[in-house]
Design an enzyme around this catalytic site. Structure first.
Site, PDB file in Angstrom:
ATOM      1  N   ARG A 121       0.814  -1.228   0.000  1.00 35.26           N
ATOM      2  CA  ARG A 121       0.000   0.000   0.000  1.00 35.26           C
ATOM      3  C   ARG A 121       0.845   1.275   0.000  1.00 35.26           C
ATOM      4  NH1 ARG A 121      -3.652  -2.929   3.541  1.00 35.26           N
ATOM      5  NH2 ARG A 121      -5.274  -3.781   2.186  1.00 35.26           N
ATOM      6  N   LYS A 143       4.188  11.746 -11.339  1.00 34.22           N
ATOM      7  CA  LYS A 143       3.358  10.925 -12.234  1.00 34.22           C
ATOM      8  C   LYS A 143       4.060   9.590 -12.422  1.00 34.22           C
ATOM      9  CE  LYS A 143       0.679  14.111 -15.079  1.00 34.22           C
ATOM     10  NZ  LYS A 143       0.459  14.648 -16.432  1.00 34.22           N
ATOM     11  N   GLU A 185      11.804  19.096 -24.310  1.00 34.46           N
ATOM     12  CA  GLU A 185      11.052  19.382 -23.082  1.00 34.46           C
ATOM     13  C   GLU A 185      11.613  20.626 -22.375  1.00 34.46           C
ATOM     14  OE1 GLU A 185       8.308  17.721 -22.101  1.00 34.46           O
ATOM     15  OE2 GLU A 185       8.415  15.742 -23.037  1.00 34.46           O
ATOM     16  N   LYS A 227       8.819  23.486 -13.533  1.00 34.60           N
ATOM     17  CA  LYS A 227       7.937  22.342 -13.287  1.00 34.60           C
ATOM     18  C   LYS A 227       7.515  22.289 -11.815  1.00 34.60           C
ATOM     19  CE  LYS A 227       6.611  17.749 -14.125  1.00 34.60           C
ATOM     20  NZ  LYS A 227       6.683  16.553 -14.912  1.00 34.60           N
ATOM     21  N   GLU A 237      -3.315  17.762 -11.700  1.00 33.64           N
ATOM     22  CA  GLU A 237      -3.813  18.217 -13.010  1.00 33.64           C
ATOM     23  C   GLU A 237      -5.318  18.451 -12.989  1.00 33.64           C
ATOM     24  OE1 GLU A 237      -1.486  16.276 -16.105  1.00 33.64           O
ATOM     25  OE2 GLU A 237      -3.102  16.632 -17.522  1.00 33.64           O
ATOM     26  N   ARG A 242      -1.394  22.309 -14.531  1.00 31.77           N
ATOM     27  CA  ARG A 242      -0.413  21.266 -14.869  1.00 31.77           C
ATOM     28  C   ARG A 242      -0.590  20.793 -16.309  1.00 31.77           C
ATOM     29  NH1 ARG A 242       2.076  16.372 -11.198  1.00 31.77           N
ATOM     30  NH2 ARG A 242       3.432  15.581 -12.843  1.00 31.77           N
ATOM     31  N   ASN A 246       1.575  19.664 -21.050  1.00 29.58           N
ATOM     32  CA  ASN A 246       1.297  18.776 -22.186  1.00 29.58           C
ATOM     33  C   ASN A 246       1.394  19.501 -23.526  1.00 29.58           C
ATOM     34  OD1 ASN A 246       0.802  16.627 -20.442  1.00 29.58           O
ATOM     35  ND2 ASN A 246      -1.345  17.218 -20.173  1.00 29.58           N
ATOM     36  N   HIS A 249       1.923  17.703 -26.824  1.00 25.37           N
ATOM     37  CA  HIS A 249       1.764  16.271 -26.574  1.00 25.37           C
ATOM     38  C   HIS A 249       0.581  15.665 -27.334  1.00 25.37           C
ATOM     39  CE1 HIS A 249       4.827  16.954 -23.612  1.00 25.37           C
ATOM     40  NE2 HIS A 249       4.801  15.702 -23.187  1.00 25.37           N
ATOM     41  N   HIS A 253       1.480  12.915 -29.646  1.00 25.30           N
ATOM     42  CA  HIS A 253       0.951  11.580 -29.360  1.00 25.30           C
ATOM     43  C   HIS A 253       0.486  10.913 -30.660  1.00 25.30           C
ATOM     44  CE1 HIS A 253      -1.365   8.483 -27.180  1.00 25.30           C
ATOM     45  NE2 HIS A 253      -2.263   8.666 -28.142  1.00 25.30           N
ATOM     46  N   HIS A 267       9.938  10.075 -27.907  1.00 21.30           N
ATOM     47  CA  HIS A 267       8.886  10.900 -27.315  1.00 21.30           C
ATOM     48  C   HIS A 267       9.198  12.398 -27.457  1.00 21.30           C
ATOM     49  CE1 HIS A 267       5.759  12.290 -24.666  1.00 21.30           C
ATOM     50  NE2 HIS A 267       6.654  12.852 -23.873  1.00 21.30           N
TER      51      HIS A 267
HETATM   52  N1  GLY Z   1       4.950  15.381 -18.054  1.00 20.52           N
HETATM   53  C1  GLY Z   1       3.802  16.112 -17.733  1.00 20.52           C
HETATM   54  C2  GLY Z   1       3.539  16.211 -16.260  1.00 20.52           C
HETATM   55  O1  GLY Z   1       4.362  15.793 -15.476  1.00 20.52           O
HETATM   56  O2  GLY Z   1       2.506  16.684 -15.874  1.00 20.52           O
END
Ligand code: GLY
Length: 368
Positions: A121, A143, A185, A227, A237, A242, A246, A249, A253, A267
């Site tokens: 957990r 993430k 990035e 960031k 998000e 946040r 993207n 993206h 994508h 990527h």
């Molecule tokens: N890579 C996008 C984020 O961390 O929200």
């Protein structure tokens, strides 16, 4: 040394950036030691290039470390490798209070973070990212994910690391194409909200790609600070803040899906082309100036990144690419939010984009 704090109340943590920090890791990891060696999860490539440095540093300090070595590559972010990793961690009797260490790029960081979030957990984890992309993006912000049949990163959690250690010198052994892909990035942070940083990228970004240590430290620090601020405001998000991360993206994508998420298009390369497309689409819609879109395109082209469909190796039609977008996990209630721009450093979330219009734009952009 630069220390940037991700401010999340009692889950706040530091990101420490310093050339050679891997060889001095014991000074930062000692407070998490339990008397048993650390468990470090890495991949076969990083096990050759960087793991000996970390192990030597921890052994010398009398802390000790043992590695679990997984195959390199995107296919490691899978149910089967997650199961294998969890079994290995349970066999080693990792406890909830323990800190496991992810030493690697985005694949290792995402997989280890997810394993840490569900092991008994939840246990703690520490990120030591070894690619530019993971240093400036995926290692910070919590993430975590694996890929599923339905798509990339479809199964995961938010689980913040306890510490991130960034050693820019590890980039010396990284494939220059990977460094360039990660640089997309870096550029992203300028385009999202910092026109001066984009100007720095235009004038001095090439130095980072050439391995200049001052340029590397500056750009990684600026990216992580941007960031950290965003994650501190909108960890999950939910407010839309946040989501700005993207940028590029959704287009990217679709390009990655068209190339089968393979090494044909990394990527970061998909994100680069995606950001240029997002700016040109914004210009077509009259949201930003043609000059700003041209600057974005020119900079990405100058550093050798893809900036349109052809340079990304894509010949598919707008309709095919839009069909890929429909499988994007950001789709909610039938609409797909897009990150568009009112100018350099003025990205915003637009929920009114008609996919038929995007399809037409892609065909027209491809035709030149
Ligand atoms: N890579 C996008 C984020 O961390 O929200």
């Amino acid at each position: 040394m630069r220390v940037i704090t991700v401010g999340l109340g009692d889950r706040s943590y530091d990101v420490v950036i310093e050339d050679g920090i891997l060889d001095r890791a014991a000074a930062h990891l000692g407070r998490f030691a339990t008397g048993r060696p650390f468990t470090v999860i890495t991949d076969e490539t990083v096990a050759q290039a960087q793991w000996p440095r970390l192990k030597a540093a921890l052994d010398k300090a009398g802390i000790g470390a043992e590695a679990i070595v997984l195959p390199a590559g995107e296919s490691t972010k899978s149910w089967s490798h997650l199961e294998h990793l969890l079994d290995q961690l349970l066999l080693r009797e990792v406890e909830r209070g323990d800190h496991i260490i992810a030493l690697g790029g985005g694949v290792i960081g995402d997989l280890v973070g997810f394993a840490a979030s569900i092991l008994k957990r939840g246990c703690h984890f520490i990120q030591i990212p070894t690619t530019l992309l993971s240093q400036v993006d995926s290692s910070v912000g919590g993430k975590t994910a694996i890929n599923a049949r339905a798509g990339k990163n479809m199964v995961g959690s938010f689980h913040q690391p306890a510490l991130v250690l960034i050693d820019p010198t590890v980039l010396d052994t990284l494939d220059p194409r990977e460094v360039r892909a990660g640089y997309a990035e870096v550029v992203k942070y300028g385009l999202i909200g910092d026109p001066e940083f984009f100007l720095w990228c235009e004038t001095l970004g090439h130095r980072l790609l050439e391995g200049d240590s001052d340029a590397r430290a500056y750009a990684i620090g600026a990216s992580v600070a941007a960031k950290a601020a965003i994650v501190g405001e909108d960890e999950r998000e939910t407010s839309g803040r946040r989501a700005l991360l993207n940028l590029g993206h959704t287009f990217g994508h679709a390009l990655e899906a068209e190339t089968g998420f393979s090494s044909l298009l990394l990527h970061g390369e998909g994100v680069a082309a995606g950001m240029a497309l997002a700016f040109r689409y914004s210009a077509v819609r009259g949201l930003c100036s043609v000059e700003d879109a041209a600057r974005v395109t020119a900079h990405l082209r100058n550093v050798g990144l893809p900036y349109d469909l052809a340079s990304a190796g894509i010949t598919a039609s707008g309709a095919t690419l839009v069909a890929h977008m429909l499988h994007d996990k950001k789709r909610t209630g039938g609409t797909l939010p897009f990150l568009l721009a009112r100018g350099i450093g003025q990205t915003y979330l637009d929920k009114t984009v008609e996919l038929a219009e995007v399809e037409h734009f892609l065909d027209a952009d491809q035709a030149g």
